[in-house]
Enzyme design. Structure first.
Site, PDB file in Angstrom:
ATOM      1  N   GLY A   1       0.610  -1.283  -0.090  1.00  0.00           N
ATOM      2  CA  GLY A   1       0.039  -0.139   0.089  1.00  0.00           C
ATOM      3  C   GLY A   1       0.855   1.201  -0.022  1.00  0.00           C
ATOM      4  O   GLY A   1       0.338   2.208   0.195  1.00  0.00           O
TER       5      GLY A   1
ATOM      6  N   ARG B   1       2.819  -1.545  -6.157  1.00  0.00           N
ATOM      7  CA  ARG B   1       2.930  -0.237  -6.793  1.00  0.00           C
ATOM      8  C   ARG B   1       4.137   0.436  -6.519  1.00  0.00           C
ATOM      9  O   ARG B   1       4.770   0.816  -7.824  1.00  0.00           O
ATOM     10  CB  ARG B   1       2.011   0.733  -6.406  1.00  0.00           C
ATOM     11  CG  ARG B   1       1.679   2.050  -7.303  1.00  0.00           C
ATOM     12  CD  ARG B   1       0.972   2.909  -6.320  1.00  0.00           C
ATOM     13  NE  ARG B   1      -0.409   2.043  -5.717  1.00  0.00           N
ATOM     14  CZ  ARG B   1      -1.569   2.152  -6.360  1.00  0.00           C
ATOM     15  NH1 ARG B   1      -1.816   2.552  -7.613  1.00  0.00           N
ATOM     16  NH2 ARG B   1      -2.607   1.433  -5.642  1.00  0.00           N
TER      17      ARG B   1
ATOM     18  N   ARG C   1      -7.951   2.631 -14.229  1.00  0.00           N
ATOM     19  CA  ARG C   1      -7.954   3.476 -12.988  1.00  0.00           C
ATOM     20  C   ARG C   1      -8.495   4.824 -12.900  1.00  0.00           C
ATOM     21  O   ARG C   1      -9.275   5.224 -11.863  1.00  0.00           O
ATOM     22  CB  ARG C   1      -6.271   3.514 -12.549  1.00  0.00           C
ATOM     23  CG  ARG C   1      -5.592   2.323 -12.407  1.00  0.00           C
ATOM     24  CD  ARG C   1      -4.330   2.341 -11.917  1.00  0.00           C
ATOM     25  NE  ARG C   1      -4.246   2.959 -10.613  1.00  0.00           N
ATOM     26  CZ  ARG C   1      -3.725   4.067 -10.201  1.00  0.00           C
ATOM     27  NH1 ARG C   1      -3.347   5.084 -10.698  1.00  0.00           N
ATOM     28  NH2 ARG C   1      -3.809   4.248  -8.730  1.00  0.00           N
TER      29      ARG C   1
ATOM     30  N   CYS D   1     -15.794   3.244 -26.676  1.00  0.00           N
ATOM     31  CA  CYS D   1     -17.378   3.796 -26.761  1.00  0.00           C
ATOM     32  C   CYS D   1     -18.087   3.883 -25.208  1.00  0.00           C
ATOM     33  O   CYS D   1     -18.857   3.450 -25.090  1.00  0.00           O
ATOM     34  CB  CYS D   1     -18.158   2.887 -27.743  1.00  0.00           C
ATOM     35  SG  CYS D   1     -17.573   2.987 -29.282  1.00  0.00           S
TER      36      CYS D   1
ATOM     37  N   TYR E   1      -1.033  -1.644 -12.255  1.00  0.00           N
ATOM     38  CA  TYR E   1      -2.448  -1.656 -12.161  1.00  0.00           C
ATOM     39  C   TYR E   1      -2.947  -0.985 -13.549  1.00  0.00           C
ATOM     40  O   TYR E   1      -4.009  -0.339 -13.460  1.00  0.00           O
ATOM     41  CB  TYR E   1      -2.862  -0.993 -10.837  1.00  0.00           C
ATOM     42  CG  TYR E   1      -2.477  -1.600  -9.612  1.00  0.00           C
ATOM     43  CD1 TYR E   1      -3.212  -2.971  -9.272  1.00  0.00           C
ATOM     44  CD2 TYR E   1      -1.735  -0.967  -8.621  1.00  0.00           C
ATOM     45  CE1 TYR E   1      -2.700  -3.635  -8.142  1.00  0.00           C
ATOM     46  CE2 TYR E   1      -1.077  -1.565  -7.641  1.00  0.00           C
ATOM     47  CZ  TYR E   1      -1.670  -2.903  -7.230  1.00  0.00           C
ATOM     48  OH  TYR E   1      -1.497  -3.470  -6.093  1.00  0.00           O
TER      49      TYR E   1
HETATM   50  C1  LIG Z   1      -2.682  -5.255  -3.381  1.00  0.00           C
HETATM   51  C2  LIG Z   1      -2.157  -6.131  -2.351  1.00  0.00           C
HETATM   52  C3  LIG Z   1      -0.711  -5.362  -2.127  1.00  0.00           C
HETATM   53  C4  LIG Z   1      -0.006  -4.451  -2.565  1.00  0.00           C
HETATM   54  O1  LIG Z   1      -0.633  -3.301  -2.840  1.00  0.00           O
HETATM   55  P1  LIG Z   1       0.244  -2.070  -3.410  1.00  0.00           P
HETATM   56  O2  LIG Z   1      -0.833  -0.767  -3.129  1.00  0.00           O
HETATM   57  O3  LIG Z   1       0.447  -2.344  -4.808  1.00  0.00           O
HETATM   58  O4  LIG Z   1       1.551  -1.959  -2.566  1.00  0.00           O
HETATM   59  C5  LIG Z   1      -0.101  -6.254  -1.101  1.00  0.00           C
HETATM   60  N1  LIG Z   1      -0.656  -7.009  -0.138  1.00  0.00           N
HETATM   61  C6  LIG Z   1      -2.166  -7.739  -0.662  1.00  0.00           C
HETATM   62  C7  LIG Z   1      -2.629  -8.521   0.376  1.00  0.00           C
HETATM   63  C8  LIG Z   1      -2.580  -6.779  -1.639  1.00  0.00           C
HETATM   64  O5  LIG Z   1      -3.956  -7.266  -1.613  1.00  0.00           O
END
Ligand SMILES: *Cc1c(COP(=O)(O)O)cnc(C)c1O
Length: 446
Positions: free
Chosen positions: A261, A306, A342, A373, A403
């Site tokens: 995250g 990410r 996104r 479209c 993503y």
């Molecule tokens: C999506 C996800 C991640 C990675 O999230 P990022 O925002 O790309 O770093 C890590 N662990 C789990 C369980 C996820 O679902």
């Protein structure tokens, strides 16, 4: 391909504009940009558009930065951000593990030589095929997301074998840039909550299964988190739960997985999560919380997605039309929500720019739309682009490595774009363009 002459000096303003581009990005005398030493105009000519590039060195540098910040932790790249065989190799060579959420991601990684014991399988709804594939290939850990998985998984493990598992807990922390990517709160589908005792009950049942070995707790708060504090809150709550597990069951769990995250900026001026700062403060928080609970410090696992691949990718489109409707300038490109859903899904904002040539005209607010479209097929609203932008021009969107293609579709049968690796002035095709023949190969009835 092309070997470059040293880049001309970049003034402060221009440098700020390139802040979200791969570190290898340079401005060329004719006005084009090069990434990994490859001019984007040349890339578009050679591979056609739309095309996605991945800067290999940028991916590797980001992997190394995590390993340097967290030398004792296990870093698992979240494959759902983007996966192809070459990327699996790079990540493996840099010493990371992998986090997957389907038999497909798992098979692709293992078939390409990724060591299965360095892979973690996630998923809130694992199919029988996901579980069978994970056990057959010998995946390192399976993260249990619901009570119904426990008996099902234990029954699938061969007699005399033991599968390492973790349990996904809802930490009750709200963080993340949009509701659709917040996974740390009680009102979403992932994990089990401690508030209603679900998680504790599941943990007791897992500990009762002789074919499962519980190695630790897992939580993932969400995506695009730029602040360290939600992670510190999660650590305190997870350590609290580890202490209760020791009291109730006399068991010390050796691992704590804090998910991913970690935010990256999509436009100049946006914040990134400070990874070395996260490392420092997580370590301090973990040591303090464990000392207070008289627990040994568990080994940390992290799952950035990410932050590894996002900033290493650039999407290059060709402009197909430019028109003005009721005061809005629309520039339509040859891709759109079929390769980058996104903006439509989460309202994400991007900073596209003209590449391939220089423009001497002033910028004006322009809305960059795709070719699908649907009126919602907008890639970037009201962004500054040169007033002389015209069909045939190239527009590049940075921070396109995560993503985008992993969520791409065959909407309108446009076909998914290719992925090209760039570095040291060379380019090579990693994933070829999807053709009508690919689509027709699946369409077998009449
Ligand atoms: C999506 C996800 C991640 C990675 O999230 P990022 O925002 O790309 O770093 C890590 N662990 C789990 C369980 C996820 O679902």
């Amino acid at each position: 391909m092309t070997t470059l002459h040293p880049a001309p000096p970049v003034d402060g303003d221009a440098a700020a504009q390139l802040a979200v581009w791969p570190a290898s990005t340079t401005r060329l005398p004719g006005g084009d940009l090069a990434v990994g030493g490859v001019p984007l105009g040349e890339l578009a000519d050679r591979y056609d558009t739309p095309v996605y590039l991945l800067d290999e060195e940028e991916v590797r540098t980001r992997c190394r930065a995590y390993r340097a910040a967290f030398p004792d932790a296990g870093i698992h790249y979240a494959a759902k951000a983007f996966l192809c065989r070459a990327l699996a190799h790079w990540v493996e060579e840099e010493g990371l593990g992998l986090d997957v959420c389907s038999a497909g991601e798992l098979e692709l990684a293992v078939a390409t030589g990724f060591p299965a014991e360095r892979i973690v399988l996630h998923g809130n709804a694992k199919s029988p095929r996901d579980i069978d594939t994970a056990l057959r290939l010998g995946v390192g850990r399976i993260v249990i997301d619901s009570p119904s998985e426990i008996a099902r998984l234990a029954a699938a493990v061969a007699p005399g074998q033991r599968q390492d598992v973790m349990v996904r807990v809802v930490p009750g922390v709200a963080a993340g840039a949009h509701d659709a990517i917040r996974t740390g709160t009680e009102d979403q589908k992932f994990g089990m909550s401690t508030g209603d005792g679900y998680a504790q009950h599941a943990i007791a049942r897992i500990l009762d299964q002789p074919r499962l070995r519980l190695t630790g707790l897992h939580c993932h708060l969400g995506s695009q988190i730029a602040d360290v504090r939600p992670y510190l809150t999660a650590v305190r709550r997870m350590v609290g739960l580890l202490a209760r597990i020791r009291e109730s069951h006399g068991v010390l769990l050796p691992e704590l997985d804090l998910g991913g995250g970690h935010a990256v900026p999509y436009r100049p001026g946006e914040a990134a999560l400070d990874v070395p700062g996260l490392a420092r403060r997580l370590r301090a928080e973990l040591e303090e919380a464990c000392a207070a609970a008289r627990l040994p410090v568990p080994r940390l696992l992290l799952e950035p997605g990410r932050a590894i691949t996002g900033p290493a990718g650039v999407a290059v489109y060709r402009v197909l039309s430019v028109k003005q409707t009721a005061g809005t300038v629309f520039a339509a490109v040859d891709g759109g929500m079929c390769d980058n859903p996104r903006p439509a899904l989460y309202g994400v904002r991007y900073a596209p720019r003209l590449v391939g040539r220089a423009s001497r005209t002033e910028d004006r607010p322009t809305t960059v739309v795709g070719r699908l479209c649907e009126a919602g097929d907008v890639l970037a609203e009201d962004v500054p682009l040169p007033a002389d932008l015209h069909p045939g021009d190239l527009l590049a969107v940075p921070v396109a490595g995560a993503y985008h293609l992993s969520m791409a579709s065959v909407q309108n049968l446009v076909g998914r774009p290719p992925v090209v690796a760039v570095g040291c002035g060379r380019s090579r095709l990693l994933v070829r363009r999807e053709t009508l023949a690919d689509v027709r190969a699946r369409d077998i009835g009449l």
